[in-house]
Design a protein around this motif. Structure first.
Motif, PDB file in Angstrom:
ATOM      1  N   SER A  61       0.858  -1.276   0.104  1.00 23.48           N
ATOM      2  CA  SER A  61      -0.123   0.139  -0.161  1.00 23.48           C
ATOM      3  C   SER A  61       0.916   1.311   0.012  1.00 23.48           C
ATOM      4  O   SER A  61       0.759   2.104  -0.592  1.00 23.48           O
ATOM      5  N   ALA A  62       1.836   1.199   0.811  1.00 20.53           N
ATOM      6  CA  ALA A  62       2.755   2.495   0.951  1.00 20.53           C
ATOM      7  C   ALA A  62       3.760   2.582   0.106  1.00 20.53           C
ATOM      8  O   ALA A  62       4.021   3.543  -0.601  1.00 20.53           O
ATOM      9  N   GLU A 113      10.515  -6.475  -4.480  1.00 22.34           N
ATOM     10  CA  GLU A 113       9.096  -6.923  -3.858  1.00 22.34           C
ATOM     11  C   GLU A 113       9.227  -8.593  -3.860  1.00 22.34           C
ATOM     12  O   GLU A 113       9.655  -9.129  -4.693  1.00 22.34           O
ATOM     13  N   ALA A 114       8.734  -9.141  -2.901  1.00 19.51           N
ATOM     14  CA  ALA A 114       9.082 -10.203  -2.314  1.00 19.51           C
ATOM     15  C   ALA A 114       8.089 -11.300  -3.195  1.00 19.51           C
ATOM     16  O   ALA A 114       8.592 -12.453  -3.533  1.00 19.51           O
ATOM     17  N   PRO A 147      -2.943 -13.209   7.727  1.00 19.66           N
ATOM     18  CA  PRO A 147      -2.746 -12.806   6.322  1.00 19.66           C
ATOM     19  C   PRO A 147      -2.036 -11.864   5.915  1.00 19.66           C
ATOM     20  O   PRO A 147      -2.453 -10.548   6.605  1.00 19.66           O
ATOM     21  N   SER A 149      -0.642  -5.875   0.715  1.00 17.98           N
ATOM     22  CA  SER A 149      -1.979  -6.167   1.208  1.00 17.98           C
ATOM     23  C   SER A 149      -3.189  -5.593   0.107  1.00 17.98           C
ATOM     24  O   SER A 149      -4.362  -6.236   0.496  1.00 17.98           O
ATOM     25  N   ASN A 153      -6.791  -7.548   0.153  1.00 18.25           N
ATOM     26  CA  ASN A 153      -7.703  -7.237   1.358  1.00 18.25           C
ATOM     27  C   ASN A 153      -9.212  -6.940   0.918  1.00 18.25           C
ATOM     28  O   ASN A 153      -9.628  -7.222  -0.020  1.00 18.25           O
ATOM     29  N   GLY A 154      -9.911  -6.374   1.738  1.00 18.81           N
ATOM     30  CA  GLY A 154     -11.464  -6.652   1.769  1.00 18.81           C
ATOM     31  C   GLY A 154     -12.000  -5.385   1.248  1.00 18.81           C
ATOM     32  O   GLY A 154     -12.864  -5.220   1.163  1.00 18.81           O
ATOM     33  N   MET A 155     -11.030  -4.303   0.717  1.00 21.97           N
ATOM     34  CA  MET A 155     -11.471  -3.178  -0.017  1.00 21.97           C
ATOM     35  C   MET A 155     -12.181  -2.103   0.679  1.00 21.97           C
ATOM     36  O   MET A 155     -12.673  -1.235   0.163  1.00 21.97           O
ATOM     37  N   VAL A 156     -12.253  -2.497   2.047  1.00 20.72           N
ATOM     38  CA  VAL A 156     -13.184  -1.276   2.708  1.00 20.72           C
ATOM     39  C   VAL A 156     -12.122  -0.216   2.961  1.00 20.72           C
ATOM     40  O   VAL A 156     -11.027  -0.278   3.127  1.00 20.72           O
ATOM     41  N   THR A 183      14.039  -9.221   0.150  1.00 17.93           N
ATOM     42  CA  THR A 183      15.226  -8.659   0.599  1.00 17.93           C
ATOM     43  C   THR A 183      15.715  -9.199   1.970  1.00 17.93           C
ATOM     44  O   THR A 183      14.767  -9.499   2.906  1.00 17.93           O
ATOM     45  N   ASN A 218       6.974  -7.257   8.268  1.00 18.05           N
ATOM     46  CA  ASN A 218       8.156  -7.596   7.798  1.00 18.05           C
ATOM     47  C   ASN A 218       9.182  -6.390   7.924  1.00 18.05           C
ATOM     48  O   ASN A 218      10.480  -6.958   7.901  1.00 18.05           O
ATOM     49  N   ALA A 238       2.439   0.875   7.331  1.00 16.73           N
ATOM     50  CA  ALA A 238       1.551   0.636   8.489  1.00 16.73           C
ATOM     51  C   ALA A 238       2.420   0.476   9.716  1.00 16.73           C
ATOM     52  O   ALA A 238       1.926   0.891  10.889  1.00 16.73           O
ATOM     53  N   ASN A 244     -10.079   0.609   9.303  1.00 23.65           N
ATOM     54  CA  ASN A 244      -9.391  -0.208   8.574  1.00 23.65           C
ATOM     55  C   ASN A 244      -7.972   0.723   8.107  1.00 23.65           C
ATOM     56  O   ASN A 244      -8.015   1.776   8.182  1.00 23.65           O
ATOM     57  N   THR A 245      -6.870  -0.247   7.864  1.00 26.24           N
ATOM     58  CA  THR A 245      -5.750   0.472   7.690  1.00 26.24           C
ATOM     59  C   THR A 245      -5.213   0.664   6.689  1.00 26.24           C
ATOM     60  O   THR A 245      -4.061   1.171   6.259  1.00 26.24           O
ATOM     61  N   ASN A 246      -5.734   0.340   5.267  1.00 28.86           N
ATOM     62  CA  ASN A 246      -5.284   0.372   3.914  1.00 28.86           C
ATOM     63  C   ASN A 246      -5.187   2.272   3.649  1.00 28.86           C
ATOM     64  O   ASN A 246      -4.022   2.523   3.421  1.00 28.86           O
TER      65      ASN A 246
END
Ligand SMILES: Cc1cc2nc3c(=O)[nH]c(=O)nc-3n(C[C@H](O)[C@H](O)[C@H](O)COP(=O)(O)OP(=O)(O)OC[C@H]3O[C@@H](n4cnc5c(N)ncnc54)[C@H](O)[C@@H]3O)c2cc1C
Length: 538
Positions: free
Chosen positions: A15-16, A36-37, A80, A88, A92-95, A219, A257, A500, A510-512
């Motif tokens: 997201s970030a 990106e892993a 998850p 994510s 995610n749940g897109m909320v 990484t 991570n 986050a 929600n944190t997105n």
């Protein structure tokens, strides 16, 4: 340009990280590498209902779980996390929930300059494109498309009426002036397609010659010269690569991570690191501490009428019809966010704003993510700004080994009291007269459980999170802070964390959205710092 030197190296395209990749590469002055892993994409990711197909899918998910503890009744709780471009935001749940103005004002009060609501509101507006709401609060032409679900029906009408009957007022924009009340969920979905940051930020930037994206690349370590971070080491296809940053490395690997990578690289609690044979680079006791999440019991009822829940729509001919409807119109339950209705309420009198979040999910889940044969709905309730704190720490020098994640849920008394109050509010809501024609039987916790001890015990035995871990590299200036208010790692040069993990406290929802805002904020801070040095490309 030397192939192995970039101005900026971003670890993690979630997201970030995806926002940073776009914004830092936008003006063309700087070369940017994103490591990106996870994989580039997954076929289920763009389709909203694909949420259910990815939540337990190792092809796009780190599939962590917590250590057994008292608050979880000695269970391991699934955690998850997206492992693909978009992170994510791609599973995610897109909320879409920003949180309350108080959340950010509180961060500022903790001493973080530039993070008050007035400071971050322009970023929330800049990042989104949303048609409804008030111009003072909502953005119209940002990259992230946010929409109202445009779905409804008798059970939603009854839920709104029942809410009114128990004093929960309707609020058509909980991301506007105030959050309190009940409304339909705003979602990062447009024309039936998930709006991940991979889609909204990375795809438009991918062709830029100064942006390089490497996928399937874990990484393993940050590289230092003294206390300056100068690059990173990652493994791709079994080969180890080293890359160097002429300007900065930005860790955006998420709340699990990011602290793991800092610890593997020697930044953290020296005793813990030495105990594993990791030579400390810098003593920062807060790395991996201050873990917070939304601990959320699932309360369940059967529904007495057919045709209203996903349990009816998600199988047999009804599913075929829904699939056709989705294919032709991009509408229907396949195009909805995970929880289409939500409420923000007060656990007790005297609070300035809501401290509980409740979502209405018109389905019952059996095991894992399978829809139950029984038709019904699930109410998910949680304390918005939980104060129970846990930790994440490495247990091995092997970067592919999951860290130990201890949530310590319900250790804070206020969390326990507020959650009990939330469960009572949910019961009152569902038992209100307007639900008489729809309410079946209370399956969970079940009417037999009424006493506080019994209910808390049930929570310990059954609750899961809403997948919102934050806070493990918290921003601040106290001894447990990991980054300062410019997101620079304390005591280290050339290294920031932006995701986050930097949230000092949970946001009220929600944190997105706040994670994307953090990506936007980090970009402005980094570009301003580069401008201040009269930057030209390396
Ligand atoms: C199943 C699920 C449902 C959710 N539902 C919602 C919702 O409906 N609404 C909402 O607002 N929020 C929701 N969230 C939470 C929200 O999506 C996250 O808080 C947010 O995406 C976090 O962003 P981030 O940038 O911190 O991390 P992430 O988006 O997780 O990004 C981290 C990225 O870093 C990569 N990475 C990690 N380690 C390494 C490494 N060592 N090397 C290279 N790359 C690495 C990861 O693969 C990942 O791509 C949900 C989360 C999940 C998992």
């Amino acid at each position: 340009m030397n192939a192995n030197i970039y101005d900026f190296i971003i670890i993690g395209a979630g997201s970030a990280g995806s926002v940073l990749a776009n914004r830092l590469s936008a003006d063309g002055r700087f070369s940017v590498l994103v490591v990106e892993a996870g994989r580039a994409s997954h076929p289920w990711s763009p389709i909203p209902v694909g949420f259910a197909k990815l939540i337990e899918n190792p092809a796009a998910n780190w599939l962590y779980s917590s250590e057994p503890d008292e608050g979880s009744g000695q269970r391991r709780i699934p955690i998850p996390r997206g492992k693909l471009l978009g992170g994510s935001s791609s599973i995610n749940g897109m909320v879409f929930v920003r949180g309350q103005s108080h959340d950010f004002d509180h961060w500022a009060q903790l001493g973080n300059r530039g993070w008050s609501y007035q400071d971050v509101l322009p970023l929330f507006k800049k990042m989104e494109s949303y048609e409804a709401g008030d111009d003072e609060f909502r953005g119209r032409d940002g990259p992230l498309k946010v929409t109202d679900p445009g779905e409804g029906g008798p059970i939603y009408d009854a839920m709104f009426e029942a809410a009114e009957q128990v004093g929960i007022k309707r609020n058509d924009d909980y991301n506007g002036a105030i959050q309190d009340g009940v409304g339909m969920t705003q979602a990062t979905i447009r024309n039936g397609r998930r709006q991940s940051t991979a889609h909204c930020y990375l795809e438009p930037a991918r062709e830029r010659p100064n942006l390089t994206i490497v996928t399937d690349a874990l990484t393993e370590k940050l590289l230092f010269e003294g206390t300056r971070c100068v690059g990173a080491r990652y493994r791709v296809g079994g080969v180890v690569e080293e890359v160097r940053a002429a300007r900065e490395v930005i860790v955006s690997a998420g709340a699990i991570n990011s602290p793991q990578l800092l610890e593997l690289s020697g930044i953290g609690q020296p005793d813990l690191l030495r105990g594993l044979g990791i030579e400390p680079v810098h003593d920062l006791p807060g790395v991996g501490e201050n873990l917070r999440d939304h601990y959320a019991p699932r309360m369940k009822w059967t529904v007495s009428k057919p045709g209203l829940t996903y349990n009816d729509n998600g199988r047999g001919l009804a599913l075929v019809w829904q699939a056709l409807r989705y294919a032709v119109t991009r509408k229907g339950f396949l195009a909805l966010p995970a929880a289409p209705m939500r409420a923000y309420v007060h656990s007790r009198e005297g609070l300035e704003s809501a401290d509980l979040g409740i979502s209405f999910n018109p389905y019952l889940i059996a095991e894992g993510v399978r829809l139950d044969k029984e038709r019904g709905f699930t109410m998910i309730v949680h304390v918005l700004r939980s104060d129970s704190k846990g930790s994440i720490h490495v247990t091995s020098t092997d970067p592919s080994r999951p860290p130990a994640i201890n949530f310590n849920f319900l250790s804070d008394e206020n969390d326990r009291t507020a959650l009990l109050s939330g469960m009572k509010i949910v019961r009152d809501w569902i038992n209100a007269p307007a639900m008489d024609d729809y309410r079946g039987v209370e399956l969970a916790p079940g009417e037999a459980l009424q006493k506080d001890d019994e209910l808390l015990d049930w929570v310990r035995q059954t609750a899961e999170t809403t997948y919102h871990p934050v806070g493990t590299c918290k921003m601040g200036s106290d001894p447990m802070a990991v980054v300062d208010d410019q997101l620079r790692v304390h005591g280290i040069q050339g290294l920031r964390v932006a995701d986050a993990s930097i949230m000092p406290t949970l946001t009220s929802g929600n944190t997105n959205a706040p994670s994307i805002m953090i990506g936007e904020k980090a970009s402005t801070l980094i570009l301003a710092a580069a401008d201040a040095t009269g930057a030209k490309a390396a």
